[in-house]
Design an enzyme around this catalytic site. Structure first.
Site, short mmCIF file in Angstrom:
data_model
loop_
_atom_site.label_atom_id
_atom_site.label_comp_id
_atom_site.label_asym_id
_atom_site.label_seq_id
_atom_site.Cartn_x
_atom_site.Cartn_y
_atom_site.Cartn_z
CE LYS A 139 -58.76 26.92 -9.43
NZ LYS A 139 -57.89 27.35 -10.53
C1 PLP Z 1 -57.62 26.57 -11.66
C2 PLP Z 1 -57.39 27.29 -12.91
C3 PLP Z 1 -57.52 26.64 -14.15
C4 PLP Z 1 -57.84 25.17 -14.28
O1 PLP Z 1 -59.15 24.85 -13.88
P1 PLP Z 1 -59.55 23.31 -13.56
O2 PLP Z 1 -60.91 23.38 -12.99
O3 PLP Z 1 -58.54 22.86 -12.53
O4 PLP Z 1 -59.43 22.55 -14.81
C5 PLP Z 1 -57.34 27.40 -15.30
N1 PLP Z 1 -57.02 28.71 -15.23
C6 PLP Z 1 -56.88 29.36 -14.06
C7 PLP Z 1 -56.51 30.80 -14.07
C8 PLP Z 1 -57.07 28.68 -12.86
O5 PLP Z 1 -56.92 29.32 -11.70
#
Ligand code: PLP
Length: 465
Positions: A108
Site C-alpha cells: 500500500k
Molecule cells: C490490502 C492488502 C491486500 C488486499 O489488497 P486489495 O487491494 O484490498 O485487494 C492483500 N495483502 C496485503 C498485505 C494487504 O495489505
C-alpha cells in the site's frame, strides 16, 4: 484525461478533482472516461526504470505538467529501501514481485506515498486544509499515516476494527503521536468501518464543511499508482524468460490491487490470466466462479488485510462487465444494498481473463512452510494465499508473477505458527516494540464517529490550523 462516475451522476472532472473527491458525489466510484491502448508504446517502455515508467503512466492519466509529475514520482519513491522499488525474485516456477520495500512494509506504500504528495501538491495551489478519513483492515492505516504525516495542511483520521488488526499493524498506527494523526478504534468489523466511511462521504454537507479527503482504494490515484508495477514486473519477467505473455496472482481483499492489473491488461499489457486469490472470506472468488455476488459473514484468518466481504472496488469492475452502463450499475448496487446479492444468472465463469480461488488457513501455513524449505524465503500469510492459488494455474508458455504484498515481519504470529518461531524480522518492526500508543475507542455508529471528527476539525480550525 477526464473522469466519470460508475453511476453516471457527475459531470466529468479533471484528475486533481477526482483525487479530492474520493468517492464520486453520486455514491459511485470514479473511473477514467476511457482506458487508452498503449500497446504501441510497450517497446519504448520496456527498459525504463520504475520511476520513469511511473511518469509515463501518470502522463496518460493526469493533466499535470511533466516536471511536476517527475517531482511527485521522485519524492514518492525516495523512501523505498530497494533501488528497484518493486524487484522481481525467481523462486522455482514463480516470479515473486516484492512490493513491501516502502516505509510500512506493505504494497500500500506504493500508492499512498504518492497520494500524500498529490494532496500536498493540490493544497499548495488552492490553500486551505484537508482532513483525510479512512478505514483500514490493517495495512492501509499505517501506510496512509506515513503517506500524509508532516505534510502541510493535512490531518488524518483512521478507523480500524478494535481488536481485529494485528498487534504490529495497530502499533504502526497508534505509536504515531503527531497532532495531525487521529486513530479511532471502532467496536466492530472492518466492513462496519467501511460502511461508516461510505456514510460519512455520502454526507455531502459534512464532506464539504470538514474538507474531507479519502485515501481508501476507492481513490483513483491509488489504482493509477498500482498499474505501474504490473507493467514493470511483466517487462522484467518477459525479458528474463522470453515469454510473450504473463499471468499474475493477486492476494485480494477490496479488489483494488487486482483491478489495477485488470486495467493494465485493458491498456494492452499482454496478460494471459489474472488469478484472484482470496482467503476463507471468498465472496469474490465465488462471484467469478458462479456469477453470484453474495454477502457473507466475515471470518478472521491469518491474512487479516483480506478479511473483507464487501469489496469496495468491485463496482468498478461491474461497470465494465455490464458494458459501461451506469444505469445498470446503479440498479445492481441498489439491489445489493437491499438484498445482499447480485446474481448475473450465469452458470459458467464470469470472465475468461480471471481464474479465482481461495486458500484456507491450513493452505496458508503449508505454503509458508514449503517455501521456507525450498527457497529459504519467508512469505507473509497474504502472499502465501496468492502463491497457493497460483500453483493451480501454472502454464509453460505464460510465466506466473505472484504479488508479495507485505513483509513477513509484519505477521510474526503467522510466521511462528508456520515455522515454529517468528523467524522474520525487520528493523522497522523491531523499533515499534517499546513505543507508547494512543487511540480513541468509538462505537460502530455513523453519528458517533461523525461527531468525533467534526469536533476535532472545528477545534483545529478555531485554533487556526
Ligand atoms: C490490502 C492488502 C491486500 C488486499 O489488497 P486489495 O487491494 O484490498 O485487494 C492483500 N495483502 C496485503 C498485505 C494487504 O495489505
Amino acid at each position: 484525461m477526464r473522469y466519470i462516475s460508475t453511476r453516471g451522476g457527475i459531470e466529468p472532472v479533471g484528475f486533481l478533482d477526482t483525487v479530492t473527491m474520493g468517492l464520486a458525489d453520486d455514491g459511485g466510484l470514479i473511473l477514467p472516461e476511457c482506458v487508452p491502448d498503449v500497446s504501441g508504446k510497450l517497446d519504448a517502455w520496456r527498459d525504463l526504470s520504475y520511476q520513469a515508467l511511473a511518469v509515463e503512466v501518470f502522463k496518460i492519466y493526469t493533466d499535470l505538467p511533466v516536471k511536476d509529475i517527475d517531482d511527485l514520482v521522485r519524492q514518492s519513491y525516495c523512501a523505498f529501501r530497494n533501488s528497484e522499488i518493486a524487484p522481481v525474485r525467481e523462486c522455482g516456477k514463480i516470479h515473486l514481485l516484492e512490493l513491501f520495500h516502502g516505509p510500512t512494509l506493505a504494497f500500500k506504500d506504493v500508492a499512498l506515498q504518492l497520494l500524500g504528495n498529490i494532496f500536498e501538491y493540490r493544497l499548495s495551489m488552492t490553500g486551505g486544509q484537508m482532513n483525510i478519513v479512512a478505514a483500514t483492515s490493517g495495512d492501509t492505516g499505517s501506510a496512509a499515516i506515513h503517506g500524509v504525516r508532516g505534510k502541510k495542511g493535512l490531518s488524518i483520521f483512521i478507523m480500524f476494527p478494535d481488536g481485529r488488526v494485528s498487534d504490529i499493524q495497530e502499533k504502526q498506527m497508534t505509536s504515531v503521536f503527531d497532532e495531525s494523526v487521529h486513530n479511532l478504534a471502532v467496536k466492530g468489523t472492518f466492513d462496519d468501518c467501511q460502511a461508516i466511511l461510505k456514510a460519512i462521504f455520502g454526507n455531502l454537507e459534512m464532506k464539504r464543511s470538514c474538507s474531507l479527503g479519502s485515501v481508501n482504494s476507492i481513490n483513483w490515484a491509488r489504482l493509477m499508482a498500482q498499474i505501474v508495477y504490473y507493467f514493470y514486473s511483466a517487462f522484467r519477467v518477459m525479458e528474463r524468460t522470453g515469454a510473450e505473455k504473463v499471468r499474475f496472482s493477486v492476494p485480494t481483499g477490496n479488489f483494488g490491487d487486482i483491478f489495477a492489473g485488470y486495467l493494465a491488461a485493458k491498456m494492452g499489457l499482454p496478460v494471459g490470466r489474472l488469478i484472484l486469490a482470496t482467503n476463507e472470506n471468498d465472496i469474490l472468488s465465488r462471484f467469478f466462479n458462479t456469477g453470484v455476488y453474495r454477502r457473507g459473514e466475515v471470518h478472521p484468518t491469518l491474512s487479516p488485510s483480506m478479511d473483507i466481504q464487501v469489496a469496495s472496488n468491485f463496482e468498478r469492475y461491474l461497470y465494465y462487465l455490464v458494458g459501461e452502463n451506469p444505469v445498470c450499475v446503479r440498479n445492481m448496487m441498489e439491489s445489493f444494498a437491499q438484498n445482499g446479492v447480485i446474481d448475473l444468472n450465469k452458470e459458467e465463469p464470469v470472465d475468461p481473463l480471471f481464474s479465482a480461488g481461495s486458500g484456507s488457513v491450513a493452505d496458508t501455513l503449508r505454503v509458508m512452510r514449503e517455501w521456507h524449505g525450498a527457497y529459504d524465503v519467508i512469505l507473509d500469510p497474504h502472499s502465501a494465499v496468492g502463491v497457493h492459488c497460483a500453483m493451480k494455474h501454472l502454464s509453460d508458455r505464460e510465466p506466473m508473477i505472484c504479488l508479495a504484498t507485505a513483509h513477513p515481519a509484519k505477521f510474526p504470529g503467522a510466521v511462528e505458527q508456520a515455522l515454529g518461531s517468528p523467524l522474520a524480522t525487520h528493523p522497522v518492526i523491531d523499533k515499534l516494540k517499546d513505543l507508547p500508543t494512543r487511540s480513541t475507542t468509538l462505537p460502530a455508529d455513523v453519528e458517533a464517529v461523525s461527531e468525533h471528527i467534526k469536533t476535532i476539525v472545528e477545534a483545529d480550525s478555531a485554533a487556526g490550523k
